[in-house]
Scaffold this active site. Structure first.
Site, PDB file in Angstrom:
ATOM      1  N   LYS A 154     102.318  35.849  99.678  1.00 61.66           N
ATOM      2  CA  LYS A 154     101.894  36.837 100.675  1.00 61.66           C
ATOM      3  C   LYS A 154     100.381  36.732 100.866  1.00 61.66           C
ATOM      4  O   LYS A 154      99.865  36.787 101.984  1.00 61.66           O
ATOM      5  CB  LYS A 154     102.297  38.244 100.215  1.00 61.66           C
ATOM      6  N   GLU A 171      94.529  43.858 108.245  1.00 62.90           N
ATOM      7  CA  GLU A 171      94.354  44.216 106.828  1.00 62.90           C
ATOM      8  C   GLU A 171      92.891  44.112 106.401  1.00 62.90           C
ATOM      9  O   GLU A 171      92.288  43.042 106.471  1.00 62.90           O
ATOM     10  CB  GLU A 171      95.220  43.297 105.952  1.00 62.90           C
ATOM     11  N   ASP A 184     103.051  30.948 116.903  1.00 60.73           N
ATOM     12  CA  ASP A 184     104.133  31.845 116.529  1.00 60.73           C
ATOM     13  C   ASP A 184     104.126  32.018 115.001  1.00 60.73           C
ATOM     14  O   ASP A 184     104.584  31.143 114.265  1.00 60.73           O
ATOM     15  CB  ASP A 184     105.444  31.205 117.030  1.00 60.73           C
ATOM     16  N   HIS A 206      88.302  45.951  97.358  1.00 61.76           N
ATOM     17  CA  HIS A 206      89.033  46.514  98.495  1.00 61.76           C
ATOM     18  C   HIS A 206      88.636  47.949  98.797  1.00 61.76           C
ATOM     19  O   HIS A 206      88.883  48.437  99.884  1.00 61.76           O
ATOM     20  CB  HIS A 206      90.535  46.531  98.173  1.00 61.76           C
TER      21      HIS A 206
HETATM   22  C1  MEV Z   1      97.282  41.554  99.238  1.00 61.33           C
HETATM   23  O1  MEV Z   1      97.449  41.625 100.637  1.00 61.33           O
HETATM   24  C2  MEV Z   1      97.437  40.132  98.742  1.00 61.33           C
HETATM   25  C3  MEV Z   1      97.403  39.964  97.218  1.00 61.33           C
HETATM   26  O2  MEV Z   1      98.382  40.809  96.612  1.00 61.33           O
HETATM   27  C4  MEV Z   1      97.698  38.509  96.936  1.00 61.33           C
HETATM   28  C5  MEV Z   1      97.939  38.175  95.481  1.00 61.33           C
HETATM   29  O3  MEV Z   1      98.323  39.065  94.708  1.00 61.33           O
HETATM   30  O4  MEV Z   1      97.763  36.990  95.141  1.00 61.33           O
HETATM   31  C6  MEV Z   1      96.075  40.364  96.654  1.00 61.33           C
END
Ligand code: MEV
Length: 383
Positions: free
Chosen positions: A214, A34, A230, A327
């Site tokens: 995430k 990513e 793992d 990004h």
């Molecule tokens: C993207 O991979 C992760 C985010 O969505 C995490 C978040 O929103 O805190 C930017």
């Protein structure tokens, strides 16, 4: 390492900088596909380093193995019988893996839980020393299960380690003075309040909590992979821990206190420093050397700190300029590579997309085509 092998599918590895954990500087190898994850990680870590770094700690490193007993007729009686056998069962477990005992590890305790009228779970805690220990644990559990079948004539449904590694927790904290958080003319105190608010939302709302976590796992998984561990095991344990109080919540918390933003992250991190694929994949030992780590606990401290830095960087971007700005260039680069650009063309195509305000795959292909046509024309004119 696997069956029906056809090829290697490689992932990029990069290094995150500025990690100061328990007063030691680390270079952190991260394996991820990513864009922006490593830049964000280094950014979050650099703010925390300026604030004195992370203070990380680890609990005991005990893994839990489960033996599930089925068709139980009298669960209370069975539990009493198991209690009386506890010492014996723990030594059966140890005898199934004598080298672990010799290294100072082994089965530590045994607990029982009634899951339903007819189902009883036995949880055995095992000190696996520097390994993650899945194979050792499963061998030990199967030996105990056999013993239970023999001695108590009790049916066993299955024996397997639990990835909900509540006895192997890693924790990290940071304390950031407001002034280190100011952005684009917005006062640090305002940003700090917004980050604390974003942390609160992740405690209240499962939709946000999943994305919040995430972001944390973006960092954690990348180091787990680089260290040969793992990541599915770590993911499942982390999400189970996020729901430990009955509602799925953000794994980290952000609070304000006397001019500081205080971040905390705790999760199960049953990673190994030896064993499994760690000894097989040459890059893993190089990565261990890169990090200059000597134990699983030290690795845990780094990984949990990466999770918190990653979370800080995401929240900081979300509550200030938004996530897309930082990004954009990397995302365009991915589009341009997918369109077929090679390394000598990437930057020029990304620049052109930015100039034209284009963000989609078709435009990337068209701009690349035009660029190559022009390049060809330029060359033929020179000839
Ligand atoms: C993207 O991979 C992760 C985010 O969505 C995490 C978040 O929103 O805190 C930017």
């Amino acid at each position: 390492m696997i069956e029906n092998y056809i090829t290697d599918y490689s992932y990029p590895e990069g290094i995150a900088f500025h990690y100061l954990v328990n007063n030691k500087d680390y270079l952190v190898p991260m394996v991820t596909e990513e864009p922006s994850v490593i830049a964000a990680s280094s950014h979050g870590a650099s703010i925390i380093a300026k604030a004195g770094g992370f203070v990380a700690s680890t609990s005991e490193r005990l893994m839990i193995g489960q033996i599930i007993l089925e068709n139980v007729e009298d669960s209370k009686k069975l539990i009493l019988e198991i209690k009386e056998l506890t010492k014996n069962l723990l030594s059966v477990a140890d005898r199934a893996h004598p080298s672990l005992k010799r290294r100072g590890g082994g089965a530590r305790w045994l607990k029982t839980r009634i899951l339903a009228k007819d189902l009883v779970a036995i949880d055995i805690a095992i000190d696996v020393q520097e390994a993650m220990g899945a194979n050792m644990i499963n061998t030990m559990l199967e030996a105990v299960a056999k013993k239970l079948e023999e001695v108590l004539n009790q049916q066993v449904l299955m024996s397997i380690l639990s990835n909900y590694a509540t006895e192997c927790l890693a924790r990290t904290t940071c304390k950031i003075p407001f002034e280190l958080l100011s952005r684009n003319g917005i006062a640090g105190e305002i940003i700090a309040k917004k980050i604390a608010q974003a942390g609160r939302v992740a405690q209240l709302d499962t939709y946000r909590a999943a994305t919040h976590n995430k972001g944390i796992m973006n960092g954690i998984d990348a180091v787990v992979m680089a260290s040969g561990n793992d990541w599915r095991a770590i993911e499942s344990g982390a999400h189970a821990y996020a729901a430990r109080n009955g509602q799925y919540r953000g794994l980290s918390t952000w609070k304000l206190s006397g001019g500081y933003l205080i971040g905390e992250l705790e999760l199960p991190l049953p990673v190994g420093f030896v064993g499994g694929s760690i000894g097989i994949v040459p890059l893993v030992s190089i990565n261990q050397k890169l990090m200059k780590i000597t134990s699983a606990r030290e690795l845990e401290s780094i990984i949990v700190s990466v999770g918190l830095a990653q979370n800080l960087a995401a929240l900081l971007a979300l509550v200030s300029e938004g996530i897309q700005k930082g990004h954009m260039r990397l995302q365009l680069k991915s589009l341009v590579i997918a369109a077929g650009a090679d390394a000598t063309e990437e930057d020029a195509i990304v620049d052109r997309m930015l100039q034209e305000g284009k963000r989609d795959a078709d435009s990337a292909k068209k701009i690349l085509r035009d660029y190559r046509k022009r390049d060809k024309n330029d060359r033929s004119q020179l000839e």
